[in-house]
Design a protein around this motif. Structure first.
Motif, mmCIF file in Angstrom:
data_model
loop_
_atom_site.group_PDB
_atom_site.id
_atom_site.type_symbol
_atom_site.label_atom_id
_atom_site.label_comp_id
_atom_site.label_asym_id
_atom_site.label_seq_id
_atom_site.Cartn_x
_atom_site.Cartn_y
_atom_site.Cartn_z
ATOM 1 N N GLU A 201 0.831 -1.214 0.000
ATOM 2 C CA GLU A 201 0.000 0.000 0.000
ATOM 3 C C GLU A 201 0.864 1.263 0.000
ATOM 4 O O GLU A 201 0.602 2.230 -0.707
ATOM 5 C CB GLU A 201 -0.869 0.057 1.270
ATOM 6 C CG GLU A 201 -1.961 -0.972 1.341
ATOM 7 C CD GLU A 201 -2.535 -1.064 2.762
ATOM 8 O OE1 GLU A 201 -2.211 -0.200 3.608
ATOM 9 O OE2 GLU A 201 -3.286 -2.009 3.025
ATOM 10 N N ASN A 202 1.891 1.224 0.823
ATOM 11 C CA ASN A 202 2.727 2.415 1.023
ATOM 12 C C ASN A 202 3.485 2.818 -0.240
ATOM 13 O O ASN A 202 3.743 4.006 -0.473
ATOM 14 C CB ASN A 202 3.698 2.132 2.179
ATOM 15 C CG ASN A 202 4.691 3.248 2.396
ATOM 16 O OD1 ASN A 202 5.810 3.193 1.881
ATOM 17 N ND2 ASN A 202 4.287 4.279 3.125
ATOM 18 N N TRP A 203 3.848 1.829 -1.052
ATOM 19 C CA TRP A 203 4.561 2.145 -2.294
ATOM 20 C C TRP A 203 3.731 3.032 -3.205
ATOM 21 O O TRP A 203 4.260 3.749 -4.044
ATOM 22 C CB TRP A 203 4.944 0.848 -3.022
ATOM 23 C CG TRP A 203 6.170 0.187 -2.467
ATOM 24 C CD1 TRP A 203 7.234 0.803 -1.879
ATOM 25 C CD2 TRP A 203 6.459 -1.216 -2.472
ATOM 26 N NE1 TRP A 203 8.172 -0.140 -1.517
ATOM 27 C CE2 TRP A 203 7.735 -1.373 -1.871
ATOM 28 C CE3 TRP A 203 5.784 -2.339 -2.930
ATOM 29 C CZ2 TRP A 203 8.337 -2.621 -1.715
ATOM 30 C CZ3 TRP A 203 6.390 -3.574 -2.780
ATOM 31 C CH2 TRP A 203 7.640 -3.717 -2.172
ATOM 32 N N TYR A 207 -0.339 10.097 -0.012
ATOM 33 C CA TYR A 207 -0.957 10.903 1.044
ATOM 34 C C TYR A 207 0.016 11.140 2.198
ATOM 35 O O TYR A 207 0.028 12.196 2.817
ATOM 36 C CB TYR A 207 -2.197 10.126 1.528
ATOM 37 C CG TYR A 207 -3.184 10.839 2.421
ATOM 38 C CD1 TYR A 207 -3.154 12.217 2.642
ATOM 39 C CD2 TYR A 207 -4.205 10.102 3.033
ATOM 40 C CE1 TYR A 207 -4.101 12.826 3.462
ATOM 41 C CE2 TYR A 207 -5.153 10.711 3.844
ATOM 42 C CZ TYR A 207 -5.096 12.069 4.061
ATOM 43 O OH TYR A 207 -6.023 12.668 4.864
ATOM 44 N N HIS A 208 0.859 10.146 2.477
ATOM 45 C CA HIS A 208 1.633 10.140 3.719
ATOM 46 C C HIS A 208 2.938 10.940 3.720
ATOM 47 O O HIS A 208 3.388 11.351 4.788
ATOM 48 C CB HIS A 208 1.967 8.690 4.124
ATOM 49 C CG HIS A 208 3.121 8.103 3.359
ATOM 50 N ND1 HIS A 208 3.018 7.673 2.065
ATOM 51 C CD2 HIS A 208 4.431 7.907 3.691
ATOM 52 C CE1 HIS A 208 4.182 7.225 1.647
ATOM 53 N NE2 HIS A 208 5.071 7.356 2.606
ATOM 54 N N PRO A 209 3.624 11.139 2.567
ATOM 55 C CA PRO A 209 5.013 11.631 2.649
ATOM 56 C C PRO A 209 5.184 12.917 3.455
ATOM 57 O O PRO A 209 6.134 13.042 4.238
ATOM 58 C CB PRO A 209 5.399 11.839 1.181
ATOM 59 C CG PRO A 209 4.566 10.850 0.435
ATOM 60 C CD PRO A 209 3.249 10.846 1.166
ATOM 61 N N THR A 212 4.791 11.580 7.302
ATOM 62 C CA THR A 212 5.718 10.528 7.730
ATOM 63 C C THR A 212 7.173 10.971 7.543
ATOM 64 O O THR A 212 8.034 10.664 8.368
ATOM 65 C CB THR A 212 5.473 9.245 6.904
ATOM 66 O OG1 THR A 212 4.085 8.954 6.904
ATOM 67 C CG2 THR A 212 6.255 8.072 7.477
ATOM 68 N N HIS A 213 7.445 11.681 6.453
ATOM 69 C CA HIS A 213 8.829 12.008 6.103
ATOM 70 C C HIS A 213 9.167 13.478 6.363
ATOM 71 O O HIS A 213 10.068 14.044 5.731
ATOM 72 C CB HIS A 213 9.080 11.666 4.632
ATOM 73 C CG HIS A 213 8.788 10.241 4.310
ATOM 74 N ND1 HIS A 213 9.415 9.193 4.954
ATOM 75 C CD2 HIS A 213 7.913 9.672 3.439
ATOM 76 C CE1 HIS A 213 8.941 8.047 4.480
ATOM 77 N NE2 HIS A 213 8.031 8.308 3.576
ATOM 78 N N GLN A 214 8.459 14.067 7.308
ATOM 79 C CA GLN A 214 8.642 15.488 7.593
ATOM 80 C C GLN A 214 10.103 15.829 7.892
ATOM 81 O O GLN A 214 10.654 16.795 7.367
ATOM 82 C CB GLN A 214 7.770 15.859 8.793
ATOM 83 C CG GLN A 214 7.651 17.343 9.023
ATOM 84 C CD GLN A 214 6.676 17.647 10.157
ATOM 85 O OE1 GLN A 214 6.066 16.740 10.728
ATOM 86 N NE2 GLN A 214 6.537 18.897 10.488
ATOM 87 N N ASP A 353 11.222 5.715 8.393
ATOM 88 C CA ASP A 353 9.953 6.355 8.788
ATOM 89 C C ASP A 353 8.765 5.479 8.398
ATOM 90 O O ASP A 353 7.817 5.303 9.167
ATOM 91 C CB ASP A 353 9.791 7.711 8.089
ATOM 92 C CG ASP A 353 10.918 8.675 8.395
ATOM 93 O OD1 ASP A 353 11.562 8.528 9.447
ATOM 94 O OD2 ASP A 353 11.145 9.574 7.560
ATOM 95 N N ASP A 354 8.815 4.950 7.183
ATOM 96 C CA ASP A 354 7.721 4.103 6.714
ATOM 97 C C ASP A 354 7.603 2.838 7.561
ATOM 98 O O ASP A 354 6.507 2.413 7.912
ATOM 99 C CB ASP A 354 7.945 3.709 5.246
ATOM 100 C CG ASP A 354 7.784 4.890 4.302
ATOM 101 O OD1 ASP A 354 6.811 5.636 4.442
ATOM 102 O OD2 ASP A 354 8.659 5.066 3.430
ATOM 103 N N LEU A 355 8.754 2.244 7.869
ATOM 104 C CA LEU A 355 8.717 0.992 8.643
ATOM 105 C C LEU A 355 8.102 1.234 10.021
ATOM 106 O O LEU A 355 7.356 0.398 10.537
ATOM 107 C CB LEU A 355 10.123 0.394 8.783
ATOM 108 C CG LEU A 355 10.846 0.079 7.475
ATOM 109 C CD1 LEU A 355 12.135 -0.691 7.745
ATOM 110 C CD2 LEU A 355 9.961 -0.703 6.527
HETATM 111 FE FE LIG Z 1 7.124 6.746 2.615
#
Ligand SMILES: [Fe+2]
Ligand code: FES
Length: 416
Positions: A201-203, A207-209, A212-214, A353-355
């Protein structure tokens, strides 16, 4: 199959039931129905370039080997001695004239044939050595060097199963002046304690970057002055493709334009010579990341592909392979593959971050009073195209809805 799973009701319009991530019985059914009865990615041809080369792969729960035989043909055989079941090799990759089993010495050719049975006369006259070759995957086929296998013969042609996703792979591969890539840069591996679908899903989650990756973006901003936004409302698109494949298409955004390496001397001219100016221009503008359901992800921008290896309902391995564009200047290949290291490696700025997000999901999903995960974002504004693509804003969950439509279609066979 266990018909008591009642899987039909677990995936509904815009939502997915938590059991799909935490129930070990559903995981077992997925391994059989999705991974062992359909096409899965097993390797890139360039990983086994020479006769005798082999690579260990996993098809669902089953160990297998991708080999190149002396005649140049590729084979996918199960890594299981036909005598009493031992793995033929524990090596992850290598080159061999034949596989000799450590246990009693039965020896198999790289095309699977049983070459040697020590003291064969002990088996008596009716012994049929010719019938004891390794078990082959029922189907093996490739597209632009990406090799897929199916343990079941009852699958559509690979090209049909890929559908419009094949054209996306073509665009990514056409960035190589010679039209091909070499995935010979080794492999990075990481493991996380959560369900395999969280990574899938994350790939294709646009919406998340921003959130999550702030911290990673803040570092980039300090170095370059760039202010990466969410891309919401930009030209970037999230796209659900037929058969569970899914795409984030950043073409035409500031992110795509950032790849100034593409201007390296001679690169554009080399692409134009092979593809013509129009097609070369389109390839150079493109910025694509695609999930080939269920287990392959290719990212053009960071020049690598990744492969999912589900271990248990709450444990997953991911292998990441950088690749080089054949015929591209070193300047491009070096910079692009470095991106895999700084962003997506286990010690990079982005991937950890994703993990953390995946493991938080797996923990949070233990809460049984809240039963559903919501995938309804953009449902009211998605657009279905004539070729089956469903297109939305880059932040929309249109990709995930496509994944779960296919998931439900495959898993419905549990009720057969
Ligand atoms: Fe990510
Ligand atoms: S188990 Fe392989 S030779 Fe006996």
């Amino acid at each position: 199959m266990n018909s008591s799973l009642n899987l039909d009701s677990r995936v509904q319009q815009g939502r997915v039931h938590r059991s799909v991530y935490v129930d070990p019985a559903i995981f077992e059914a997925e391994m059989e129905l999705i991974f062992e009865r359909g096409w899965v990615f097993v390797g890139h041809e360039s990983e086994v370039p020479a006769a005798g080369d082999f690579k260990a792969v996993q098809i669902g729960r089953q160990p297998a080997l991708l080999t190149r035989h002396t005649d140049g043909a590729l084979h996918v055989v199960l890594n299981r001695c036909m005598h009493r079941g031992a793995l033929l090799t524990r090596e992850q990759s290598g080159n061999t004239r034949a596989f000799r089993c450590l246990y009693h010495g039965w020896t198999f050719s790289t095309n699977g044939d049983l070459l040697v049975v020590p003291f064969a006369e002990g088996y008596g006259e009716g012994f049929d050595q010719g019938s004891l070759g390794l078990i082959h995957a029922a189907r093996v086929d490739s597209h632009r060097g990406f090799v897929f296998a199916s343990l079941s013969a009852a699958v559509p042609e690979l090209r049909t199963a890929l559908g419009p996703a094949a054209g996306i792979i073509d665009t990514i591969m056409d960035a190589a002046p010679e039209g091909a890539i070499k995935a010979n840069g080794g492999v990075q591996k990481y493991t996380y304690n959560a369900n395999w679908k969280l990574q899938a899903e994350n790939w294709v989650d646009g919406y998340h970057p921003t959130f999550t990756h702030q911290s990673a973006f803040a570092i980039v901003g300090k170095k370059t002055g760039a202010k990466p936004g969410s891309n919401q409302g930009s030209a970037a698109r999230a796209v659900g493709l037929p058969n569970g494949h899914a795409l984030l298409d950043y073409t035409g955004t500031s992110r795509a334009a950032l790849n100034s390496e593409k201007d390296a001397a001679g690169y554009r001219a080399a692409l134009e010579a092979r593809l013509g100016a129009d097609r070369a221009g389109k390839v150079l503008e493109s910025d694509l990341q695609i999930l080939l359901f269920p287990n392959l992800f290719i990212q053009s921008n960071a020049q690598h592909f990744r492969v999912l290896r589900p271990i248990a309902v709450d444990k997953t391995e991911v292998y990441a392979f950088p690749y080089r564009l054949c015929g591209a200047p070193d300047e491009i290949n070096d910079r692009m593959t470095t991106k895999l290291g700084w962003w997506a490696s286990a010690a990079g700025f982005g991937q950890p971050d994703d993990l953390e997000a995946f493991e938080r999901c797996q923990e949070g999903l233990k809460v049984s009073q809240a039963e559903w995960l919501l995938f309804s974002r953009g449902l009211q504004r998605e657009q279905t195209m004539g070729d089956g693509r469903v297109v939305g804003d880059i932040t929309d969950e249109v990709t995930h809805r496509g994944i779960y439509l296919e998931w439900a279609r495959r898993m419905a066979r549990a009720n057969d």
